[in-house]
Design an enzyme around this catalytic site. Structure first.
Site, PDB file in Angstrom:
ATOM      1  N   ARG A 228       0.827  -1.220   0.000  1.00  0.00           N
ATOM      2  CA  ARG A 228       0.000   0.000   0.000  1.00  0.00           C
ATOM      3  C   ARG A 228       0.858   1.265   0.000  1.00  0.00           C
ATOM      4  NH1 ARG A 228      -4.933  -1.882   3.954  1.00  0.00           N
ATOM      5  NH2 ARG A 228      -6.229  -2.657   2.270  1.00  0.00           N
TER       6      ARG A 228
ATOM      7  N   LYS B 120     -19.160 -16.119   1.707  1.00  0.00           N
ATOM      8  CA  LYS B 120     -20.563 -15.881   2.039  1.00  0.00           C
ATOM      9  C   LYS B 120     -21.349 -15.103   1.006  1.00  0.00           C
ATOM     10  CE  LYS B 120     -20.182 -16.096   7.011  1.00  0.00           C
ATOM     11  NZ  LYS B 120     -20.318 -15.340   8.262  1.00  0.00           N
TER      12      LYS B 120
ATOM     13  N   GLY C 165      -9.457  -8.836  -0.748  1.00  0.00           N
ATOM     14  CA  GLY C 165      -8.229  -9.119  -0.017  1.00  0.00           C
ATOM     15  C   GLY C 165      -7.764 -10.554  -0.162  1.00  0.00           C
TER      16      GLY C 165
ATOM     17  N   GLY D 235     -12.753  -3.638   0.256  1.00  0.00           N
ATOM     18  CA  GLY D 235     -14.105  -3.149   0.518  1.00  0.00           C
ATOM     19  C   GLY D 235     -14.552  -2.122  -0.513  1.00  0.00           C
TER      20      GLY D 235
HETATM   21  P1  ADP Z   1     -12.215 -11.729  -0.844  1.00  0.00           P
HETATM   22  O1  ADP Z   1     -11.461 -11.264   0.378  1.00  0.00           O
HETATM   23  O2  ADP Z   1     -11.299 -12.019  -1.996  1.00  0.00           O
HETATM   24  O3  ADP Z   1     -13.335 -10.810  -1.204  1.00  0.00           O
HETATM   25  P2  ADP Z   1     -13.907 -13.443   0.727  1.00  0.00           P
HETATM   26  O4  ADP Z   1     -13.439 -12.787   1.971  1.00  0.00           O
HETATM   27  O5  ADP Z   1     -15.288 -13.192   0.285  1.00  0.00           O
HETATM   28  O6  ADP Z   1     -12.888 -13.135  -0.478  1.00  0.00           O
HETATM   29  O7  ADP Z   1     -13.793 -15.020   0.890  1.00  0.00           O
HETATM   30  C1  ADP Z   1     -12.597 -15.668   1.175  1.00  0.00           C
HETATM   31  C2  ADP Z   1     -12.838 -16.864   2.023  1.00  0.00           C
HETATM   32  O8  ADP Z   1     -13.742 -17.766   1.419  1.00  0.00           O
HETATM   33  C3  ADP Z   1     -11.565 -17.641   2.251  1.00  0.00           C
HETATM   34  O9  ADP Z   1     -11.237 -17.578   3.625  1.00  0.00           O
HETATM   35  C4  ADP Z   1     -11.925 -19.073   1.833  1.00  0.00           C
HETATM   36  O10 ADP Z   1     -11.421 -20.056   2.713  1.00  0.00           O
HETATM   37  C5  ADP Z   1     -13.435 -19.042   1.887  1.00  0.00           C
HETATM   38  N1  ADP Z   1     -14.036 -20.103   1.060  1.00  0.00           N
HETATM   39  C6  ADP Z   1     -13.920 -20.313  -0.245  1.00  0.00           C
HETATM   40  N2  ADP Z   1     -14.555 -21.432  -0.624  1.00  0.00           N
HETATM   41  C7  ADP Z   1     -15.074 -21.987   0.480  1.00  0.00           C
HETATM   42  C8  ADP Z   1     -15.835 -23.167   0.767  1.00  0.00           C
HETATM   43  N3  ADP Z   1     -16.155 -24.018  -0.186  1.00  0.00           N
HETATM   44  N4  ADP Z   1     -16.194 -23.391   2.053  1.00  0.00           N
HETATM   45  C9  ADP Z   1     -15.853 -22.532   3.031  1.00  0.00           C
HETATM   46  N5  ADP Z   1     -15.149 -21.409   2.847  1.00  0.00           N
HETATM   47  C10 ADP Z   1     -14.755 -21.130   1.578  1.00  0.00           C
HETATM   48 MG    MG Z   2     -11.882 -11.445   2.506  1.00  0.00          MG
END
Ligand code: ADP
Ligand code: MG
Length: 397
Positions: free
Chosen positions: A40, A201, A354, A377
Site C-alpha cells: 500500500r 458468504k 483481499g 471493501g
Molecule cells: P475476498 O477477500 O477475496 O473478497 P472473501 O473474503 O469473500 O474473499 O472469501 C474468502 C474466504 O472464502 C476464504 O477464507 C476461503 O477459505 C473461503 N471459502 C472459499 N470457498 C469456500 C468453501 N467451499 N467453504 C468454506 N469457505 C470457503
Molecule cells: Mg476477505
C-alpha cells in the site's frame, strides 16, 4: 466517475509551493511493529513523486489499525514514515499529531518538494464521525486536498470526504487508476465480460451479484456461497457452508437471473471432506451429490475446465473471491488454476478482494494481472454500483 478532476489537471505552476494534503492508505499489516507487506505504501508512491517533482509541499495523512479514537503507540505511523523514507531515498518528516499548533508549525517550515507524514487520523474519533470541525482543522493545514486512499474511499470520514468541503479536492494517480480500471471493466468492457465471484458468504457478495446481473455476459459463481444457492433449489449439500437466513434471497436471485441476459455458471463438481483440515481424506463428487457427512472445500476438475473455457475467450475478466478454502494448500487447486488461467489469458483482468489478492500473490502471479485493486471493501462497493463517498466529493470536470 471518470469525469473527476485529477492532480494531472492542475497546471504545474499551481502546484509549486502549494501545501497539498494527500489522504493515502497507509493501513499496512504490522507484526510486532514491523511492516509485513508494504504494497500500500508503494501504491501511493506515484502520486507522492508526482507532487515532489512539481515542487508541492506534501502533507500525508492516513489511518492505521483500529486505535478507537484515541492515541495508541501501536498504531503510530512512525514505522510507515521510516519505510516511506527508505523507499524514496529521501528524509521524510513526521508530525507528532495530525492537527494542532505543532503540526501547523511543521507545515509552515516545509520546503517545496518536502514531505510531512501526519500522525494517525484515527487517534481522533472525529475522524470516523466525519466531524465538520475536525475536517476544517485538517483542511486548514493545506491549499489543496488530494484523494489517493482508494482503500478508504468507501468511507465518509473527515480525512476521506469531509475535508473536501473546505479546500479544492482532486483525485490522486492511484485513485484515478483504480476508478479507470473498475469503471471500464463495468461500463465499457472489451466483451465478452466475465465475472468470477467466489468467497465464503452470500451476505458479503449478493450486492455485487445483483449489480452484475445484466451487465456481464457470464457470471461464474463459486466458493462457499455456492451451497446456499444449491440449497435454495432443494439440493442437499451435506455439511457444506450454508447461510440459512439467505436462502430466500438466493432463490430470488436465481429466479431473476432466469430472465437476464447474463449466463450464470455454477461449479459442477466439488472436492469434499469429512474433516476441515489440510490433510483430510478427500473425494471429488458431482456437486449435486455431496454425501450427508461431508462438506465442499474446493471446486473439482470439471468445474476448473469449464471456467478455463470461459476465461479463454473472455475480453475482460473481473475476479473477486477464492473458489475454495485456498488457505489450505490441498484445497487451493481450484483457486490457483483459475489464477493461472487469468494470468495466461489475453483478457483485461481486474482483481478485487483481499483474499483473492492474497491467493494471487501466493501463486506468484500478481504481475501478470492487468489490475489488482488496493481496496477490498472499496472495490466491492464499486462493483455493487454504490457511490463511494471519498470519490463523490472530488471536483467534477
Ligand atoms: P475476498 O477477500 O477475496 O473478497 P472473501 O473474503 O469473500 O474473499 O472469501 C474468502 C474466504 O472464502 C476464504 O477464507 C476461503 O477459505 C473461503 N471459502 C472459499 N470457498 C469456500 C468453501 N467451499 N467453504 C468454506 N469457505 C470457503
Ligand atoms: Mg476477505
Amino acid at each position: 466517475m471518470l469525469s473527476k478532476k485529477s492532480i494531472t489537471d492542475i497546471p504545474a505552476k499551481d502546484l509549486a509551493g502549494k501545501k497539498v494534503f494527500v489522504r493515502v492508505d497507509f493501513n499496512v499489516p504490522l507484526q510486532d511493529g514491523e511492516i509485513t507487506d508494504d504494497s500500500r505504501i508503494k501504491a501511493a508512491l506515484p502520486t507522492i513523486q508526482y507532487l515532489m517533482e512539481k515542487g508541492a509541499k506534501i502533507i500525508l495523512a492516513s489511518h492505521l489499525g483500529r486505535p478507537k479514537g484515541k492515541g495508541d503507540p501501536a498504531s503510530s505511523l512512525t514505522p510507515i514514515a521510516k519505510r516511506l523514507s527508505t523507499l524514496l531515498s529521501i528524509p521524510v518528516q513526521q508530525a507528532p499529531d495530525c492537527i494542532g499548533s505543532d503540526v501547523e508549525k511543521m507545515v509552515s517550515t516545509l520546503q517545496n518538494g518536502q514531505i510531512l507524514v501526519l500522525e494517525n487520523v484515527r487517534f481522533y474519533k472525529e475522524e470516523t464521525d466525519n466531524d465538520p470541525e475536525f475536517s476544517k482543522k485538517l483542511a486548514n493545514l493545506a491549499d489543496i486536498f488530494v484523494q489517493d486512499a482508494f482503500g478508504s474511499a468507501h468511507r465518509a470520514h473527515a480525512s476521506t470526504a469531509g475535508i473536501a468541503a473546505y479546500i479544492p479536492a482532486y483525485a490522486g494517480l492511484l485513485v484515478q487508476k483504480e476508478i479507470a480500471f473498475l469503471d471500464n471493466a463495468i461500463k465499457s468492457p472489451v466483451r465478452p465480460l466475465v465475472a468470477i465471484i467466489g468467497g465464503a458468504k452470500i451476505s458479503s457478495k449478493i450486492g455485487v451479484l445483483k449489480n452484475l446481473l445484466g451487465l456481464v455476459d457470464t457470471l461464474i459463481i463459486g466458493g462457499g456461497m455456492t451451497f446456499t444457492f444449491l440449497k435454495s433449489q432443494g439440493v442437499d449439500v451435506g455439511l457444506s457452508l450454508v447461510e440459512t437466513e439467505k436462502l430466500d434471497e438466493a432463490r430470488f436471485f436465481l429466479e431473476k437471473a432466469k430472465t437476464s441476459s447474463t449466463k450464470i455458471l455454477f461449479p459442477v463438481d466439488e472436492v469434499v471432506v469429512k474433516e476441515f483440515k489440510n490433510d483430510a481424506a478427500f473425494q471429488i463428487v458431482d456437486i449435486r451429490q455431496i454425501p450427508a457427512d461431508m462438506e465442499g472445500v474446493d471446486i473439482g476438475p470439471k468445474s476448473i475446465s469449464a471456467i478455463q473455457n470461459v476465461v479463454k475467450d473472455a475480453g475482460t475478466i473481473i475476479w473477486n473471491g477464492p473458489l475454495g478454502v485456498f488457505e489450505m494448500p490441498t484445497f487451493a487447486k481450484g483457486t490457483n488454476s483459475i489464477a493461472q488461467a487469468l494470468a495466461d489469458s489475453k483478457a483485461i483482468t481486474v482483481i478485487g478482494g483481499g483474499d483473492s489478492t492474497a491467493a494471487i500473490n501466493q501463486a506468484g502471479l500478481a504481475d501478470r494481472m492487468t489490475h489488482i485493486s488496493t481496496g477490498g471493501g472499496a472495490s466491492l462497493e464499486f462493483l455493487e454500483g454504490k457511490e463511494l463517498p471519498g470519490i463523490s466529493v472530488l471536483l467534477d470536470k
